[in-house]
Design a protein around this motif. Sequence first.
Motif, PDB file in Angstrom:
ATOM      1  N   LEU A 154      -4.153  -6.109  -2.537  1.00  0.00           N
ATOM      2  CA  LEU A 154      -2.892  -6.489  -1.905  1.00  0.00           C
ATOM      3  C   LEU A 154      -2.871  -7.975  -1.535  1.00  0.00           C
ATOM      4  N   PRO A 155      -1.787  -8.672  -1.862  1.00  0.00           N
ATOM      5  CA  PRO A 155      -1.663 -10.076  -1.449  1.00  0.00           C
ATOM      6  C   PRO A 155      -1.596 -10.220   0.063  1.00  0.00           C
ATOM      7  N   ARG A 156      -1.005  -9.230   0.728  1.00  0.00           N
ATOM      8  CA  ARG A 156      -0.900  -9.230   2.184  1.00  0.00           C
ATOM      9  C   ARG A 156      -1.204  -7.825   2.691  1.00  0.00           C
ATOM     10  N   GLN A 157      -1.761  -7.743   3.885  1.00  0.00           N
ATOM     11  CA  GLN A 157      -2.126  -6.453   4.453  1.00  0.00           C
ATOM     12  C   GLN A 157      -1.015  -5.883   5.347  1.00  0.00           C
ATOM     13  N   GLU A 158       0.010  -6.695   5.626  1.00  0.00           N
ATOM     14  CA  GLU A 158       1.094  -6.242   6.500  1.00  0.00           C
ATOM     15  C   GLU A 158       2.237  -5.653   5.669  1.00  0.00           C
ATOM     16  N   TRP A 159       2.950  -4.720   6.269  1.00  0.00           N
ATOM     17  CA  TRP A 159       4.144  -4.180   5.618  1.00  0.00           C
ATOM     18  C   TRP A 159       5.155  -5.303   5.399  1.00  0.00           C
TER      19      TRP A 159
END
Length: 309
Positions: A154-159
């Motif tokens: 994932l590029p980011r871990q946040e929704w």
Amino acid sequence: MNTTPSSSLLSSASATARDRALVLGGGGSTGNAWLIGVIAGLYDAGVDITAPDLTVGTSAGSTAAAQIAGANPAELYAATLTAPPPRQIPPAPSGGRAPARPGANHLERLTSTIAVSADADDYRRRLSASALELDAASDGSWSDQWRTIVAARLPRQEWPDRRVILTAIDARTGDPVLFDRDSGVDLADAIAASCSSGLPLRIGDERYLDGGFRSNAENADLASGYARVLVLSPFGGRSLVPAGWGTHLAAQVDALRAAGSRVETIFPDAEAEHLFGPNAMDPTLRPAAARAGHAQAASLAPRIAAFWA
């Protein structure tokens, strides 16, 4: 833990824009690569489908949904062209229980369960019961291993701030579950559950199965009420379950159109079909699948531009 019921998630959409919905279906490792290839190919042709009013992600499509919300399609495509080495399965601990292995006899278990199931609900309940037996017989390490693998993609871990729905199954009941940013579940956990294949993903005390068991590998019915629905299906709408159960993509598309939605579907070209199905979990085929999707998108771009703009 609060996993938002399906009805609440769907009804909450009424307060948001309901114009364009993007549905990203499951399809294993090669399916994810093909999805990225198609999206990047359209992007390169001037058609950006990465910011719809709703994104529905199932299994490999759940990973793609998060990826396109967190990174540029060109960057994702470039990364996909590098095939990872084959994953090494750790040996069973000496004297202990073996780690769960999602691929072991998975297709055989699915087909045998379908054969004795009365309908889709019965199928999910039986499959869930079988999966919990596998989980109980394992050493319990698979969930953490799988979550780590998923998070690394994932590029980011946040929704993302945009509206994204990821599908799964409650392995204790067989009931469908929908995750979004208000569900109280981390993004990596939700994706790991949605693409857990035939084993239960442990999140706290809960157990979840792959979202592809909800309503085929696409779950396009979740885009009900949206004016334009674009469906990318690595498996080409095919399904192992009987058509009479009403869960095939064709039935979902018919229902969407009957309710007033315009629907376009994109399937892999015939020349690329060998990259999916039995070969869907082969990571060494990801570059070929991504290139196939990217090349296909070039010819699709005019039609999709007219539909999506």
